[in-house]
Design a protein around this motif. Structure first.
Motif, mmCIF file in Angstrom:
data_model
loop_
_atom_site.group_PDB
_atom_site.id
_atom_site.type_symbol
_atom_site.label_atom_id
_atom_site.label_comp_id
_atom_site.label_asym_id
_atom_site.label_seq_id
_atom_site.Cartn_x
_atom_site.Cartn_y
_atom_site.Cartn_z
ATOM 1 N N THR A 1 0.836 -1.206 0.000
ATOM 2 C CA THR A 1 0.000 0.000 0.000
ATOM 3 C C THR A 1 0.867 1.251 0.000
ATOM 4 O O THR A 1 0.460 2.289 -0.540
ATOM 5 C CB THR A 1 -0.912 0.034 1.237
ATOM 6 N N LEU A 2 2.058 1.184 0.608
ATOM 7 C CA LEU A 2 2.939 2.349 0.648
ATOM 8 C C LEU A 2 3.398 2.757 -0.749
ATOM 9 O O LEU A 2 3.834 3.903 -0.959
ATOM 10 C CB LEU A 2 4.171 2.071 1.516
ATOM 11 N N LEU A 3 3.318 1.851 -1.722
ATOM 12 C CA LEU A 3 3.775 2.135 -3.086
ATOM 13 C C LEU A 3 2.611 2.285 -4.061
ATOM 14 O O LEU A 3 2.816 2.275 -5.271
ATOM 15 C CB LEU A 3 4.718 1.020 -3.560
ATOM 16 N N ARG A 4 1.422 2.439 -3.541
ATOM 17 C CA ARG A 4 0.248 2.630 -4.403
ATOM 18 C C ARG A 4 0.436 3.904 -5.241
ATOM 19 O O ARG A 4 0.618 5.000 -4.705
ATOM 20 C CB ARG A 4 -1.005 2.763 -3.539
ATOM 21 N N GLY A 5 0.413 3.741 -6.563
ATOM 22 C CA GLY A 5 0.561 4.893 -7.443
ATOM 23 C C GLY A 5 1.981 5.384 -7.612
ATOM 24 O O GLY A 5 2.216 6.385 -8.294
ATOM 25 N N TYR A 6 2.939 4.690 -7.029
ATOM 26 C CA TYR A 6 4.336 5.135 -7.118
ATOM 27 C C TYR A 6 4.900 4.924 -8.522
ATOM 28 O O TYR A 6 5.679 5.748 -9.017
ATOM 29 C CB TYR A 6 5.182 4.364 -6.094
ATOM 30 N N ALA A 7 4.545 3.822 -9.170
ATOM 31 C CA ALA A 7 5.054 3.529 -10.513
ATOM 32 C C ALA A 7 3.978 2.767 -11.276
ATOM 33 O O ALA A 7 3.556 1.700 -10.844
ATOM 34 C CB ALA A 7 6.339 2.708 -10.435
ATOM 35 N N ASP A 8 3.546 3.325 -12.381
ATOM 36 C CA ASP A 8 2.475 2.724 -13.161
ATOM 37 C C ASP A 8 2.849 2.684 -14.639
ATOM 38 O O ASP A 8 3.826 3.293 -15.072
ATOM 39 C CB ASP A 8 1.176 3.541 -13.018
ATOM 40 N N ASP A 9 2.035 1.935 -15.395
ATOM 41 C CA ASP A 9 2.052 1.990 -16.851
ATOM 42 C C ASP A 9 3.370 1.523 -17.464
ATOM 43 O O ASP A 9 3.882 2.111 -18.425
ATOM 44 C CB ASP A 9 1.715 3.409 -17.335
ATOM 45 N N LYS A 10 3.906 0.433 -16.895
ATOM 46 C CA LYS A 10 5.108 -0.201 -17.422
ATOM 47 C C LYS A 10 4.910 -1.707 -17.464
ATOM 48 O O LYS A 10 4.130 -2.248 -16.672
ATOM 49 C CB LYS A 10 6.328 0.102 -16.537
ATOM 50 N N PRO A 11 5.620 -2.424 -18.344
ATOM 51 C CA PRO A 11 5.565 -3.889 -18.324
ATOM 52 C C PRO A 11 6.210 -4.436 -17.061
ATOM 53 O O PRO A 11 7.017 -3.764 -16.403
ATOM 54 C CB PRO A 11 6.333 -4.298 -19.576
ATOM 55 N N LEU A 12 5.847 -5.672 -16.718
ATOM 56 C CA LEU A 12 6.222 -6.268 -15.440
ATOM 57 C C LEU A 12 7.712 -6.195 -15.150
ATOM 58 O O LEU A 12 8.125 -5.727 -14.079
ATOM 59 C CB LEU A 12 5.760 -7.732 -15.403
ATOM 60 N N ASP A 13 8.561 -6.653 -16.078
ATOM 61 C CA ASP A 13 9.994 -6.731 -15.791
ATOM 62 C C ASP A 13 10.590 -5.355 -15.528
ATOM 63 O O ASP A 13 11.333 -5.165 -14.558
ATOM 64 C CB ASP A 13 10.718 -7.417 -16.950
ATOM 65 N N ARG A 14 10.259 -4.379 -16.367
ATOM 66 C CA ARG A 14 10.785 -3.021 -16.163
ATOM 67 C C ARG A 14 10.228 -2.409 -14.887
ATOM 68 O O ARG A 14 10.947 -1.722 -14.143
ATOM 69 C CB ARG A 14 10.431 -2.134 -17.359
ATOM 70 N N TRP A 15 8.966 -2.627 -14.636
ATOM 71 C CA TRP A 15 8.318 -2.080 -13.432
ATOM 72 C C TRP A 15 9.017 -2.575 -12.172
ATOM 73 O O TRP A 15 9.307 -1.793 -11.259
ATOM 74 C CB TRP A 15 6.850 -2.492 -13.471
#
Length: 434
Positions: free
Chosen positions: A68-82
């Motif tokens: 939950t602490l990282l909700r919205g921290y990083a979005d819209d990337k493929p799994l490996d890069r994310w």
């Protein structure tokens, strides 16, 4: 014996029929004593279900809820890069207090959304266990081991920690916590560790929980290196037992589906995260037809981005139809089963059904809502129209965790404030270390 009477509502029975009934709960034992006609039972305390539906608490079959602490921290990337560019670097800065704050926030969110149990994969498990205990929740926990990028001693110590933590915390929180051995995935844990530790986990009587076939990046390298499909490789390493369940199972071929059915291995389906990361569409209809137990998970709130199991029920039904190219695939009743009884079977807990003798893990859904009117088919509403915000009461192990939308076991305001502060400091540390 202290008894709680859930009265005045309708009840969702294990066969997915609905009838007017009261439910009597033994709060000391944490079990359902009886389900009977309205007015036929008496209790020491009452929980008003008038205008509502009493149903099993939802089972979140796979999550990383402290994220939950990282909700919205990083979005819209493929799994490996994310994972490699965003999530793993910031997780390297996690402190135990961060995980405790994130877990508490996740538990508040889950209780309010109608979940009563979860299967979690994460780190700093003592902090998560303490939060689960305080919240009164039911959980399957474990330390997630990753060996890639580590020296041999550190890699071995991480896998050993997964085994040790599972042994230590199994049965904690008055039995509401059980545990699993958790190699993160078949591509992030070296073969030598899988072959050594999987048999040791089985010998210790531990279930095994790992990510499998989530994306092509978890399939192609294993096929190229070993000349076999990922789950064939997992089986060869001793990972597939009747106590094993895998997360995702998106890119499965027929051989692997048959192997899962043969070994009695279940799958935790995570439709929202699979869509958001464009991982693909899991063959849920085919899995169920083959006899594989399928539950529903939210995955972590950094890849979903919420912990609302009702949303994932609807997603599972919708994406299941697209995946099968069949509007009759993954129907409403199947989705409700996956989120309750099948999910409980996956986790090895006696929940997911409103019946005498089962764990008293219950929720009351408020039906007096515009979006739940009219009522032609309540099971349809559960799959396609209901939301976690419709949950009025939440009960786990016979204890009322939420009454009339107020969480009783955790201080929601304090939890939100602490989580916001810890998240801000965590990101600042991660950015400073770049």
């Amino acid at each position: 014996m202290s008894e709680l009477l859930v009265t005045g509502g309708q009840v969702l029975r294990p066969d997915r029929t609905v009838e007017r009934a009261d439910v009597l709960v033994d709060q000391d034992a944490g079990d359902i004593v009886a389900v009977d006609d309205p007015g036929a039972l008496d209790g020491d305390d009452e929980l008003d279900a008038s205008g509502g539906l009493v149903m099993p608490g939802l089972v979140n079959a796979h999550t990383h809820h402290a994220m939950t602490l990282l909700r919205g921290y990083a979005d819209d990337k493929p799994l490996d890069r994310w994972l490699r560019e965003d999530i793993w670097p910031v997780e390297a800065e996690l402190e135990p207090e961060d995980v405790r704050a994130g877990a508490e926030l996740g538990l508040v969110e889950l209780i309010k959304a109608g979940a009563t149990s979860l299967a979690d994969m994460y780190f700093h498990v003592p902090e998560i266990a303490a939060a689960v205990d305080e919240a009164g929740f039911r959980a399957v926990l474990g330390h997630t081991a990753i060996t890639v990028g580590k020296e041999e001693d550190a890699a071995r110590a991480d896998v050993q920690e997964s085994l040790d933590v599972a042994r230590e915390f199994d049965g904690a929180a008055d039995g509401r916590i059980t545990t699993t051995f958790q190699p993160h995935s078949l591509t992030t844990v070296g073969e030598e560790y899988l072959r050594e530790f999987a048999p040791r986990a089985s010998e210790a009587g531990l279930a095994i929980h790992f990510h499998a076939n989530e994306s092509p990046g978890e399939v192609d390298p294993l096929v190229e290196e070993h000349g076999m499909r990922p789950l064939e490789y997992a089986d060869d390493c001793g990972l597939l037992t009747e106590e094993t369940f895998v997360a995702h199972g998106v890119h499965l071929d027929e051989t692997e589906i048959d192997l899962l059915a043969e070994r009695g291995v279940g799958v935790a389906h995570n439709p929202a995260a699979n869509m958001k990361l464009a991982s693909g569409i899991a063959p849920v209809q085919r899995l169920r037809e083959a006899g594989v137990t399928v539950g529903i998970g939210t995955d972590g709130p950094a890849s979903n981005n919420d912990l609302n199991p009702f949303d994932d029920m609807r997603d599972a039904a919708m994406i299941g139809k697209i995946g099968a190219d069949d509007p009759s695939a993954v129907p409403a009743a199947a989705v409700v089963e996956m989120a309750t009884e099948a999910g409980a079977d996956l986790l090895g807990i006696d929940s997911g059904r409103v019946a005498a003798g089962a764990n008293a893990d219950l929720i009351v859904l408020d039906l007096e809502k515009a979006h739940l009117t009219p009522v032609h088919d309540l099971v349809s509403h559960l799959a396609y129209a209901a939301s976690g915000s419709d949950v009025r009461h939440t009960v786990c192990d016979g204890r009322v965790l939420m009454r009339d939308r107020e969480v009783l076991t955790l201080d929601e305001k304090r939890v939100r404030e602490r989580a916001s502060s810890r998240a801000k400091d965590l990101v600042a540390r991660a950015e400073a270390s770049e």
